[in-house]
Design an enzyme around this catalytic site. Structure first.
Site, short mmCIF file in Angstrom:
data_model
loop_
_atom_site.label_atom_id
_atom_site.label_comp_id
_atom_site.label_asym_id
_atom_site.label_seq_id
_atom_site.Cartn_x
_atom_site.Cartn_y
_atom_site.Cartn_z
N HIS A 155 66.09 48.20 32.99
CA HIS A 155 64.96 47.66 33.76
C HIS A 155 65.07 47.91 35.25
CE1 HIS A 155 63.16 45.19 30.50
NE2 HIS A 155 64.40 45.14 30.06
N LYS A 182 55.35 37.62 43.42
CA LYS A 182 56.46 38.25 42.69
C LYS A 182 57.74 37.75 43.34
CE LYS A 182 54.66 42.30 43.75
NZ LYS A 182 54.70 43.21 42.66
N ARG A 183 58.89 38.06 42.73
CA ARG A 183 60.14 37.68 43.37
C ARG A 183 60.20 38.25 44.78
NH1 ARG A 183 64.23 34.57 40.55
NH2 ARG A 183 65.52 35.17 42.31
N LYS A 215 60.43 45.13 47.40
CA LYS A 215 59.04 44.86 47.04
C LYS A 215 58.15 44.78 48.28
CE LYS A 215 60.42 42.33 42.84
NZ LYS A 215 59.81 42.97 41.67
N THR A 274 54.89 44.29 36.07
CA THR A 274 53.98 43.84 35.02
C THR A 274 52.90 42.95 35.66
OG1 THR A 274 55.62 42.13 34.55
CG2 THR A 274 55.48 43.97 33.00
N LYS A 326 48.75 42.54 34.99
CA LYS A 326 48.03 41.27 34.80
C LYS A 326 46.88 41.17 35.78
CE LYS A 326 52.40 39.33 33.43
NZ LYS A 326 53.67 38.81 33.96
N1 CJB Z 1 63.56 43.40 36.36
O1 CJB Z 1 62.97 41.22 36.34
C1 CJB Z 1 63.86 42.08 36.39
N2 CJB Z 1 65.16 41.70 36.44
C2 CJB Z 1 66.17 42.60 36.44
O2 CJB Z 1 67.33 42.22 36.51
C3 CJB Z 1 65.85 43.97 36.38
C4 CJB Z 1 64.53 44.34 36.35
C5 CJB Z 1 62.13 43.79 36.26
O3 CJB Z 1 61.86 44.02 34.89
C6 CJB Z 1 60.48 44.19 34.64
C7 CJB Z 1 60.30 44.33 33.16
O4 CJB Z 1 60.76 45.56 32.73
C8 CJB Z 1 59.93 45.36 35.41
O5 CJB Z 1 58.55 45.42 35.23
C9 CJB Z 1 60.25 45.26 36.91
O6 CJB Z 1 59.88 46.42 37.57
C10 CJB Z 1 61.73 44.99 37.09
O7 CJB Z 1 62.02 44.75 38.44
#
Ligand code: CJB
Length: 823
Positions: free
Chosen positions: A367, A558-559, A564, A666, A670
């Protein structure tokens, strides 16, 4: 008119809606011990929740026997995080009984919405990764894929964020303080999970050398199930979350010696394992307790998986035909040596047979490419906590490197890059390398991201295993993220094209011609305005600030993370402020800029940016010249239930990460699904969103991923942008000189310095001017409401690809090799 596809009659009979009111009253008394006349919202919410849940248990049991009888291959989604948010409305939505339930609740003297607000979010995750897991559970069960989520029942989920004097403060999220009506605790099922001890060699009766893990400290894992109803409820699955219990014989010797407090200390410590979710997003903290959590999840889950499997099979040889395990990032990757250990040490298999089973069972999703998020564990720590696993990891690595060396003779640098053990700076286990070696398939989460994995981060592995690394673009569930969160728009869509879109999101394309229908556009705009009004009321309640629903709602939720680039958004806000101040009578598009997101508690720079947003908001919102044209707010405690209010009300969705750094995103999906237009870089899934909606319906700007990489190689000079752009210079100087922090002039120097003196790693300076231009295009388009609404419709209409139903089917067919079960 009901907004959902109606379910089959027999399911409605199962729900016994005519008895629901009586059941609510009955549960008020029998389960909660409350007087139904008391009219306490919280009690009614609970009584309703129990009454809804009990209607699903039967269907859940039926689903489980279906799976059993058909000997269906099961999918296990292992994740350290799930982010379901609230359950009540989701259950009602998927059961198709929202409207009926609203009437029943009204007869009891409540609105459904007020009871919904009584529920505390289940925030067992940090952000995108956890929410994706929850969307995938919804899609799996809705499409009759026999799947289960396995995770941890943290006592404390992601912290509650308050803003005090502009700063983030964290409070503990004791989400089950008043109980949780959705949990089904299995007090009678306990598995033992081992830690520490040592690996001992012995000879079996055939004289073979064998290993066993001895002198361990044991903790018990108790499952707690939360039902996951599929849409239409033809199937109901569950996620199984583990909670730590001390083992009964824990420190028995201490008790026997009379050391009661010492023994109790051990008990309490062992139960700490599932106390709290680590609140870092994409940052490895490397605490022993976290590794314990990971192994705790894996060990308990595999005992459960094998128990279920062995009920129907006599040999483990066919495990990969009956079981697919998806590792949600490397967090549960210790499952690979664990399955090897079980197959060899417990079930007596030889290495080669065990390894073949293992590598046909696991698949791994990556991810992120952020280096600080890639998990590595010190060999010392892993070897002490899990000595037998460390031995197995060494052996996996030895055999793997032998293979690599045979393919690339003499390439020692390649060997050291690919090794599961990192040697430099003290030996560490590289969990991503372990996960790649031990899985049959590795996937990235958007086309661009998967390409970066193949050509960048995992390039060596891609050369060695050319078919292993693939893409599955993320998706979101249209049930929660349109039908449930946006009743106004859902109703309009269903009235216009029928109800099938919620299970076949591609159907939204039928809205395309309606973008040319002015009556439809008006109705669309009315739905958006209704949502903006609802959000305005929420903002007033939450931060005591009035916002005008007739302004452009510009959202970044978002975080908080430097990549970002919430800071770039702030720089735009400051620039708008300056333009208004310079020319108070200028004709500008009125905007309300809203932010939300949590920063990891130890992430200083991210917290400082929250403070900056709040200080900029203070200055902007107090300025008489700016009034009515620009307003800024930071909404505290962004979480799933807040997202459900924010997403439907957005006009503009900010997806402005440095290209190449956001794996997918994601939130971008949305927002667009709910008719927001995106302003974004060509990063993550934005690239595919642009392909779907058309370049003319999205505001794309900035460096592309390969340009960012090229600039990093060739030398990037942020000062050049500062020197050549007076507007940018002014913004930076205001931040750096304390314009927004008059009582503490140097407060934002670290923000200034990160861009001006520390290399501007995320390249905000380079992207500032293109971003300003894209924002100007947004302003211009918003003034032409007819065109704006047309594009808003076209965005939603073209989001079919981003349903998690599509993602899950790609996993099912291409990775898990399972087919949906016949209904
Ligand atoms: N992502 O939320 C997280 N935590 C992590 O430790 C690594 C990645 C996010 O995952 C989402 C689902 O795949 C992605 O859409 C996003 O870009 C990514 O930052």
């Amino acid at each position: 008119m009901s907004r959902v596809c109606k379910m089959s009659k027999n399911v409605r009979e199962v729900f016994r809606l005519d008895e629901l009111k009586d059941d609510i009253r009955r549960n008020m008394v029998a389960l909660l011990g409350n007087d139904p006349r008391s009219k306490r919202k919280f009690s009614y919410y609970n009584a309703l929740a129990y009454s809804v849940r009990e209607r699903l248990v039967d269907l859940w049991m039926r689903t489980q026997s279906d799976y059993y009888d058909s000997m269906a291959k099961r999918v296990y989604y292992l994740s350290m995080e799930f982010l379901p948010g609230r359950f009540l409305m989701n259950y009602l939505t998927n059961m198709g009984i929202v409207d009926e339930c609203r009437e029943i609740v009204a007869e009891l003297g409540f609105s459904l919405e007020e009871l919904e607000e009584e529920e505390w979010d289940a925030g067992l995750g940090n952000g995108g990764l956890g929410r994706l897991a929850s969307c995938y559970l919804d899609s799996m069960v809705s499409q009759n894929i026999p799947g289960y989520g396995y995770g941890i029942l943290y006592d404390y989920g992601i912290f509650y964020q308050s803003i005090v004097n502009g700063n983030q403060e964290e409070r503990c999220d004791n989400w089950r303080r008043h109980g949780c009506p959705w949990e089904i605790t299995r007090l009678d099922t306990l598995y033992e999970v081992k830690f520490y001890g040592r690996s001992e060699t012995y000879y079996d009766s055939d004289g073979n050398v064998r290993f066993r893990w001895v002198d361990t400290e044991n903790v018990m894992a108790m499952p707690c199930d939360i039902l996951i109803p599929g849409y239409g409820c033809s199937h109901v699955s569950n996620m199984r979350l583990w909670t730590a219990q001390s083992s009964r014989e824990f420190n028995l010797s201490d008790f026997n010696r009379g050391d009661y407090i010492g023994a109790m200390h051990g008990k309490v410590m062992s139960e700490n394992i599932t106390k709290v979710l680590y609140p870092n997003d994409q940052f490895l903290q490397g605490m022993e307790l976290r590794l314990k959590q990971q192994y705790f999840l894996v060990s308990a889950t595999f005992q459960d998986i094998l128990r279920r499997y062995l009920k129907q099979h006599t040999s483990l040889a066919a495990l990969p035909e009956a079981v697919a395990v998806q590792l949600n990032d490397t967090h549960p990757a210790i499952a690979i040596p664990e399955l090897m250990r079980l197959l060899m040490d417990v079930y007596g298999m030889g290495w080669d047979v065990a390894w073949d089973i293992c590598t046909r069972t696991f698949a791994y999703t990556n991810h992120t490419v952020l280096p600080e998020a890639l998990e590595t564990w010190p060999v010392d720590l892993l070897g002490r906590l899990l000595p037998r696993h460390m031995q197995i990891i060494y052996e996996i690595n030895r055999r793997f490197l032998e293979g690599v060396a045979a393919t690339f003779p003499g390439d020692t640098e390649r060997l050291s890059r690919m090794s599961v053990i990192q040697e430099e700076g003290g030996q560490r286990v590289r969990m991503a390398n372990l996960a790649i070696v031990g899985s049959h398939t590795v996937n990235g989460v958007a086309a661009l991201h998967s390409n970066i994995l193949q050509t960048g981060l995992f390039r060596d592995f891609h050369e060695y295993y050319p078919r292993k690394i693939r893409n599955v673009t993320n998706g979101v569930t249209p049930r929660r993220w349109l039908m449930q969160c946006n009743p106004a728009l859902s109703r309009l869509i269903t009235q216009s094209i029928g109800p099938e879109w919620c299970c076949n999101l591609e159907k939204l394309r039928e809205l395309v011609p309606l973008a040319e229908d002015s009556a439809f556009r008006d109705a669309w705009a009315r739905a958006k305005l209704e949502n903006k009004r609802l959000l305005s009321r929420y903002v007033l309640r939450k931060v005591q600030m009035g916002i005008n629903p007739n302004t452009l709602f510009d959202m970044q939720f978002k975080r908080m993370h430097e990549y970002k680039r919430q800071l770039l958004n702030v720089m735009h806000v400051i620039s708008l402020f300056n333009r208004i101040k310079d020319n108070p009578s200028a004709d500008i598009t009125p905007r309300t800029v809203l932010f939300g997101g949590k920063a990891a508690p130890g992430y200083y720079q991210a917290k400082l940016i929250i403070r900056l947003i709040n200080e900029v908001a203070r200055v902007v919102n107090a300025d008489a010249d700016v009034a009515g044209r620009l307003r800024v707010a930071f909404l505290p405690n962004y979480c799933i239930s807040q997202a459900e209010k924010v997403v439907p009300a957005a006009d503009l969705s900010e997806q402005i990460s440095t290209a190449g750094m956001e794996a997918s995103g994601t939130g971008n999906m949305k927002f667009a699904l709910n008719g927001a237009l995106t302003i974004g870089t060509l990063d993550g899934a934005n690239v595919e969103i642009m392909e779907e909606v058309g370049a003319e319906n999205i505001f794309i700007f900035g460096l592309k991923a390969h340009e960012v990489a090229e600039k990093r190689r060739s030398g990037y000079n942020p000062r050049e942008f500062y020197e050549n752009d007076a507007e940018l210079r002014r913004v930076m100087d205001m931040i750096g000189s304390g314009f927004f922090s008059p009582d503490e002039r140097g407060l934002f120097s670290p923000v200034y310095d990160s861009l001006m003196h520390h290399g501007d790693y995320y390249m905000l300076m380079a992207d500032y001017r293109p971003y300003m231009e894209a924002q100007a295009a947004v302003d211009a388009l918003y003034l032409d409401q007819d065109q704006w609404v047309r594009k808003s419709i076209l965005n939603a209409a073209n989001m079919g690809k981003f349903s998690s139903d599509r993602s899950v089917m790609e996993y099912a067919r291409g990775i898990w090799h399972v087919e949906p079960l016949g209904k």
